[in-house]
Design an enzyme around this catalytic site. Structure first.
Site, PDB file in Angstrom:
ATOM      1  N   ASN A 168      37.169  48.343  51.623  1.00 48.70           N
ATOM      2  CA  ASN A 168      36.517  49.254  50.676  1.00 48.70           C
ATOM      3  C   ASN A 168      35.063  49.438  51.110  1.00 48.70           C
ATOM      4  OD1 ASN A 168      35.516  50.620  48.508  1.00 48.70           O
ATOM      5  ND2 ASN A 168      35.821  48.977  47.009  1.00 48.70           N
ATOM      6  N   TRP A 169      34.817  50.552  51.792  1.00 52.94           N
ATOM      7  CA  TRP A 169      33.460  50.780  52.309  1.00 52.94           C
ATOM      8  C   TRP A 169      32.474  51.093  51.190  1.00 52.94           C
ATOM      9  CZ3 TRP A 169      34.271  54.520  57.112  1.00 52.94           C
ATOM     10  CH2 TRP A 169      34.994  53.831  58.101  1.00 52.94           C
ATOM     11  N   LYS A 170      32.965  51.343  50.005  1.00 55.80           N
ATOM     12  CA  LYS A 170      32.108  51.713  48.872  1.00 55.80           C
ATOM     13  C   LYS A 170      31.170  52.856  49.295  1.00 55.80           C
ATOM     14  CE  LYS A 170      32.570  47.114  46.966  1.00 55.80           C
ATOM     15  NZ  LYS A 170      32.024  46.070  46.149  1.00 55.80           N
TER      16      LYS A 170
ATOM     17  N   HIS B 100      38.885  49.779  39.861  1.00 50.80           N
ATOM     18  CA  HIS B 100      37.919  48.820  40.417  1.00 50.80           C
ATOM     19  C   HIS B 100      36.864  48.480  39.357  1.00 50.80           C
ATOM     20  CE1 HIS B 100      34.793  47.082  42.912  1.00 50.80           C
ATOM     21  NE2 HIS B 100      35.739  46.862  43.807  1.00 50.80           N
TER      22      HIS B 100
ATOM     23  N   GLU C  60      41.027  40.706  41.438  1.00 51.52           N
ATOM     24  CA  GLU C  60      39.605  40.684  41.800  1.00 51.52           C
ATOM     25  C   GLU C  60      38.800  40.193  40.615  1.00 51.52           C
ATOM     26  OE1 GLU C  60      38.584  43.242  45.307  1.00 51.52           O
ATOM     27  OE2 GLU C  60      38.270  44.481  43.555  1.00 51.52           O
TER      28      GLU C  60
ATOM     29  N   SER D 190      34.226  38.408  47.387  1.00 50.28           N
ATOM     30  CA  SER D 190      33.406  37.591  48.305  1.00 50.28           C
ATOM     31  C   SER D 190      34.217  36.931  49.415  1.00 50.28           C
ATOM     32  CB  SER D 190      32.644  36.516  47.522  1.00 50.28           C
ATOM     33  OG  SER D 190      31.711  37.116  46.648  1.00 50.28           O
TER      34      SER D 190
ATOM     35  N   GLY E  41      34.923  44.067  50.362  1.00 51.63           N
ATOM     36  CA  GLY E  41      33.859  45.043  50.145  1.00 51.63           C
ATOM     37  C   GLY E  41      32.753  44.829  51.149  1.00 51.63           C
TER      38      GLY E  41
HETATM   39  C1  PEP Z   1      35.217  44.568  45.961  1.00 53.46           C
HETATM   40  O1  PEP Z   1      34.211  45.165  45.549  1.00 53.46           O
HETATM   41  O2  PEP Z   1      36.353  44.966  45.672  1.00 53.46           O
HETATM   42  C2  PEP Z   1      35.020  43.380  46.757  1.00 53.46           C
HETATM   43  C3  PEP Z   1      36.037  42.593  47.010  1.00 53.46           C
HETATM   44  O3  PEP Z   1      33.744  43.217  47.188  1.00 53.46           O
HETATM   45  P1  PEP Z   1      33.173  41.926  47.967  1.00 53.46           P
HETATM   46  O4  PEP Z   1      34.146  41.610  49.067  1.00 53.46           O
HETATM   47  O5  PEP Z   1      31.869  42.374  48.466  1.00 53.46           O
HETATM   48  O6  PEP Z   1      33.082  40.831  46.953  1.00 53.46           O
END
Ligand code: PEP
Length: 266
Positions: free
Chosen positions: A12-14, A99, A166, A215, A236
């Protein structure tokens, strides 16, 4: 010997890629490695406006493209929205929905409508659920999030459904605070039990895929590989860091090879 399904990495490049040039070079920097992986597939989820561009490079089954959201109608007077049909026509086969970074922008029934629309367009919804805190109600929060979706969505084609656990407390904080494999397994038990109740068969739940996100990186992925039953991961922060991704791919590949064939040859 039955072949194990591949582990999925949803990247997920956001909003972290801000030009066509960057989207292209990020995708190209991992494309060749991903096409050689034996046990791993990757779904790249760029910002909407780069989906089409990244999708043009897809020429191997190991990688696919997904959207980070989609509006549940095909077209119409919806200023600023990107429809499910537009996503599909741009080349997305998956869509991240529900999300936690979007939940304050949409209602529970919006999420359910999006899941329905994505399934109707033969795409795969990646449905994110997760509690804010591990308080006394965390299990109820998870079951309620599942009910909010599946009480409104036709219960068919479970093989096209992906659930990403998540926990909000684990996602992208300043200080990394991933769940452990044990915490993921506790949640998975709650999730599967509720889905079985709703879909009324264990087979439907067996057909779905379950991911962990929060994370995750090259330091903590091994805990999940070794100690959890997980079909893949949603990432992410590290999704736009090719170096960390490469290490994660290698750890997955080694682990899966070992699972199938025993010790690695040195
Ligand atoms: C997310 O936003 O779905 C996510 C898993 O982010 P991160 O890996 O940065 O915690």
């Amino acid at each position: 010997m039955m072949k194990k399904p591949k582990k999925m990495i949803i990247a997920n490049w956001k909003m972290n890629v801000t030009s066509e040039k960057d989207a292209e070079s990020l995708f190209l920097s991992i494309k060749n490695v991903v096409s050689k992986l034996e046990y791993t597939t990757m779904v790249c989820c760029p910002p909407h406006m780069y989906v089409n561009q990244v999708a043009r490079y897809v020429d191997h089954r190991n990688y696919r493209v997904g959207g980070q959201d989609a509006y549940p109608e095909e077209s119409g007077s919806r200023t600023g929205e990107t429809s499910v049909l537009m996503m599909k026509n741009a080349g997305a086969e998956y869509v991240i929905l529900g999300h936690s970074e979007r939940r304050h922008l949409e209602t529970k029934s919006d999420v359910a409508r999006k899941v329905t629309a994505v399934l109707e367009h033969d795409m795969v919804p990646i449905i994110c659920i997760g509690e804010e805190q591990r308080d006394k109600n965390w299990k109820k929060t998870l079951t309620q999030q599942l009910r909010d979706v599946f009480n409104r969505v036709p219960k068919k084609n479970p093989e096209n459904i992906i659930i990403a656990y998540e926990p909000v407390w684990a996602i992208s904080g300043d200080k990394k605070n991933p769940a452990t494999a044990v915490e993921y397994m506790e949640a998975l038990e709650v999730i599967k039990k509720e889905l079985q109740k709703m879909f009324k068969t264990a087979k439907a739940v067996d057909d779905m895929r379950f991911l962990y996100g929060g994370s995750l990186d090259d330091k903590n992925i091994e805990d999940f590989l070794k100690n959890a039953s997980v079909d893949g991961f949603l990432v992410g922060r590290v999704s736009h860091d090719p170096r960390v991704l490469m290490t994660m791919f290698r750890l997955i590949e080694d682990h899966e090879h070992r699972e199938l064939f025993g010790q690695l040859d040195d």
